[in-house]
Each structure stands twice: as C-alpha cells, then as structure tokens.
Design a protein around this motif. Structure first.
Motif, PDB file in Angstrom:
ATOM      1  N   UNK A   1       0.837  -1.209   0.000  1.00 31.70           N
ATOM      2  CA  UNK A   1       0.000   0.000   0.000  1.00 31.70           C
ATOM      3  C   UNK A   1       0.865   1.249   0.000  1.00 31.70           C
ATOM      4  N   UNK A   2       0.507   2.248  -0.793  1.00 32.87           N
ATOM      5  CA  UNK A   2       1.276   3.492  -0.704  1.00 32.87           C
ATOM      6  C   UNK A   2       0.969   4.214   0.607  1.00 32.87           C
ATOM      7  N   UNK A   3       1.978   4.823   1.181  1.00 35.01           N
ATOM      8  CA  UNK A   3       1.737   5.633   2.384  1.00 35.01           C
ATOM      9  C   UNK A   3       2.119   7.062   2.040  1.00 35.01           C
TER      10      UNK A   3
ATOM     11  N   UNK B   1       9.842  10.679  -0.393  1.00 37.71           N
ATOM     12  CA  UNK B   1       8.588  11.119  -0.982  1.00 37.71           C
ATOM     13  C   UNK B   1       7.695   9.921  -1.265  1.00 37.71           C
ATOM     14  N   UNK B   2       8.281   8.719  -1.211  1.00 36.64           N
ATOM     15  CA  UNK B   2       7.522   7.554  -1.622  1.00 36.64           C
ATOM     16  C   UNK B   2       7.677   6.433  -0.599  1.00 36.64           C
ATOM     17  N   UNK B   3       6.721   6.346   0.299  1.00 39.25           N
ATOM     18  CA  UNK B   3       6.787   5.259   1.288  1.00 39.25           C
ATOM     19  C   UNK B   3       5.684   4.247   1.023  1.00 39.25           C
ATOM     20  N   UNK B   4       5.958   3.013   1.414  1.00 36.45           N
ATOM     21  CA  UNK B   4       4.975   1.944   1.208  1.00 36.45           C
ATOM     22  C   UNK B   4       4.766   1.193   2.524  1.00 36.45           C
ATOM     23  N   UNK B   5       3.579   0.598   2.648  1.00 32.39           N
ATOM     24  CA  UNK B   5       3.389  -0.356   3.740  1.00 32.39           C
ATOM     25  C   UNK B   5       3.332  -1.734   3.098  1.00 32.39           C
ATOM     26  N   UNK B   6       4.243  -2.601   3.496  1.00 31.89           N
ATOM     27  CA  UNK B   6       4.269  -3.961   2.964  1.00 31.89           C
ATOM     28  C   UNK B   6       3.649  -4.905   3.992  1.00 31.89           C
ATOM     29  N   UNK B   7       2.672  -5.705   3.536  1.00 31.31           N
ATOM     30  CA  UNK B   7       2.035  -6.694   4.415  1.00 31.31           C
ATOM     31  C   UNK B   7       2.507  -8.078   3.981  1.00 31.31           C
TER      32      UNK B   7
END
Ligand SMILES: C[S@@+](CC[C@H](N)C(=O)[O-])C[C@H]1O[C@@H](n2cnc3c(N)ncnc32)[C@H](O)[C@@H]1O
Length: 296
Positions: A273-275, A285-291
C-alpha cells in the motif's frame, strides 16, 4: 496508523508483538495498550531508554507529576540544578530522558536551556498523564513490554524464540539513513556510550560512498528478513513501513528488492500500500506499507 496495522493483525490480549527496529517505541505503546506483550529491539541505547519511559512511566504518573511540579517551581531551572541521585525508579528514568532531550535541543538546535527543559518536562508529563488516564478510563490492562538493546540480525540473542511471535510491525532505517548516531551524539555521550561501537552495528550507516553503503545495507536487510521470518508463527503478519530511497538520484534500494528478499526468507507478500508522506522537506517522498505473512 500503527494501531490500524495491529488491528488488521488481530493483536490483543495474549498476543506477542515484536518491533526489531524499535526506534522511539510507537509500536510498543500501541501494542501494550491493546493488551499484547511486546519485545522491542534496537541498536541504540537511547531508543531503548526512551521506549522504556514511554511504555512504563504511566505506572508512576502521580510520583512523576509531583517531581515535575517541584522542579518547575524554579522559574529558571537549568540541567545542572537537577541531580538524578535525588530520584529513583520510573521518576529517575523520566527525568533522565527529559535531560537528554533538552541536551539535544541546546547542543544541536541551539535552544534556550531553561525554556526547553521546562517545556520538555511539561510535554512529557502531559503524555504520561494521558496514557494513565486512558488506562484508567477504559479499564485497559496493558501488556508487558520488554525492551532490549540488540541487533535485528541476531534476534536469538534478544531471547525471542523461533515461531513464537504473532505480529511484527516495524519500520527499518533507509539505505540513506539519517545519521541518528550523529544526531543523538550528545545524548549518547551523556549515557557514556561508544559512538563507534553503535555505528558498527547500525543498519544504513556503514560503508563509504553511496554504492558501498547501499550494498552493505542490502546485505544487512537480507539477514534482517531471515531473522524476522524465523521468529514469526506460521501465518503471522510482518507489516513494514519502507521507502524507495534514492542516493544522488541514482542508486537505490527498492521496495521490490525488499519483497524478493522477504520471499526468500519464507514470507509471502499479501499487500503493498502506498503511504502518503506529509511534510515538504521530507526526503522520503515515496513510502509503502508492505504486508507479509509467514508461510506455513
Ligand atoms: C526508522 S527507525 C524506527 C522508527 C520507529 N518505527 C519509531 O516509531 O520511532 C529505525 C531504527 O532502527 C534502529 N536500528 C538500526 N540498526 C539496527 C540494528 N542493526 N538492529 C536493530 N535496530 C537497528 C535505529 O536505531 C532506529 O531507531
């Protein structure tokens, strides 16, 4: 956001949650408030101390309030007016952190000592009281926190058993990690710490030049994924906030690369998911949440 991730992982009373990159203890606080037991690991002794105060000071809220009010009776309070020997237990740990935060404010940010010491004591007291109030008003039974100075690359040494953990919710340093050791130099020195020794184990700060730094970072993160996969129960979640960090606009460690390492370690990607990162000056500038979920 951390609370939402813990809820998705169905964390509650009797669960064991781990954050192997503990930082200032955000996951720790949310996990214990949900009734889960928690183990946090960080290479920085400052993070371990700070998280200890964040997760346990509420138990001494009344004594801390009394001590802070007494100290603030001096309108021109300086660090040198406070002797830690006059305090014990949770009150002492609380005041020690307030002194360290103030040391950073004064020495790194050139701020007025008396004003910031008072401000830090007040702000920290406010959050301790708020946590105690939440526990009392909602009848919460916080879980037990265990905070360890250690290394994500050896979680066995932190006495976390293989296959024992219900959820890991964490955010690792970036491959162009902020130089936390430099930032926290004054506080770490006040703790009598050897900065070189901490730097030696600090992921994201090793190596000369972008290329070498990233290659050491990637190697360390592969080991970190192996260790995280090992301690999870089959089917348990690893949720991770990560960024696509670039150095000089070129080299980078991508979240896609991280996913391949995780999969090699026995973790399955469920969702990415983008955060959204707020703040104009944030380099990420570009963080993600990885499940992920542990296979099996
Ligand atoms: C991005 S921060 C974590 C932020 C945290 N989620 C919070 O709420 O503050 C990364 C943390 O990893 C820690 N760290 C760096 N190298 C480590 C290692 N080898 N083992 C464990 N922790 C490490 C740093 O000290 C830092 O506190």
């Amino acid at each position: 956001m951390i609370r939402a991730l813990l809820n998705i992982a169905k964390v509650g009373k009797g669960s064991l949650v781990v954050d192997p990159f503990l930082g200032s203890g955000t996951t720790a606080v949310e996990a214990i408030l949900l009734g889960a037991d928690f183990v946090g690991v960080d290479v920085s002794p400052l993070c371990v101390k700070l998280s200890k105060v964040k997760t346990t000071a509420w138990r001494s809220a009344d004594k801390i309030k009394e001590a802070v009010q007494r100290l603030l009776g001096n309108p021109n309070l300086q660090k040198s007016d406070i002797s830690l020997d006059n305090f014990s237990g949770g009150v002492r740990e609380f005041i020690e952190i307030a002194l360290m935060v103030t040391a950073s404010d004064v020495e790194v940010r050139d701020r007025d000592e008396s004003r910031y010491l008072a401000k830090n004591l007040e702000k920290m007291l406010e959050s301790v009281i708020a946590m105690k109030k939440a526990v009392d008003e909602f009848g919460l039974e916080p879980g037990e926190p265990r905070l360890v100075r250690g290394d994500v690359r050896n979680l066995g040494k932190a006495k976390i058993l293989p296959g024992s953990v219900d959820a890991i919710v964490t955010s690792p340093p970036y491959s162009i990690a902020l130089d936390y050791v430099k930032n926290d130099k004054h506080a770490l020195q006040a703790l009598g710490e050897d900065l070189k020794a901490i730097r030696k184990d600090f992921i994201g700060l090793k190596g000369r030049g972008a290329k070498e730094r990233i290659s050491i970072y990637n190697e360390d993160m592969r080991v970190a994924f192996d260790q995280m996969a090992l301690i999870l129960k089959p089917g348990a979640h690893l949720m991770m906030v990560v960024g696509d960090a670039t150095v000089g606009g070129e080299e980078k460690t991508s979240t896609d690369e991280m996913v391949t390492w995780a999969e090699t370690s026995g973790l399955l990607l469920e969702r990415k998911m983008p955060k959204i990162v707020f703040g104009l000056y944030n380099i990420m500038s570009d963080e993600k949440i990885l499940f992920f979920r542990r296979k099996g």
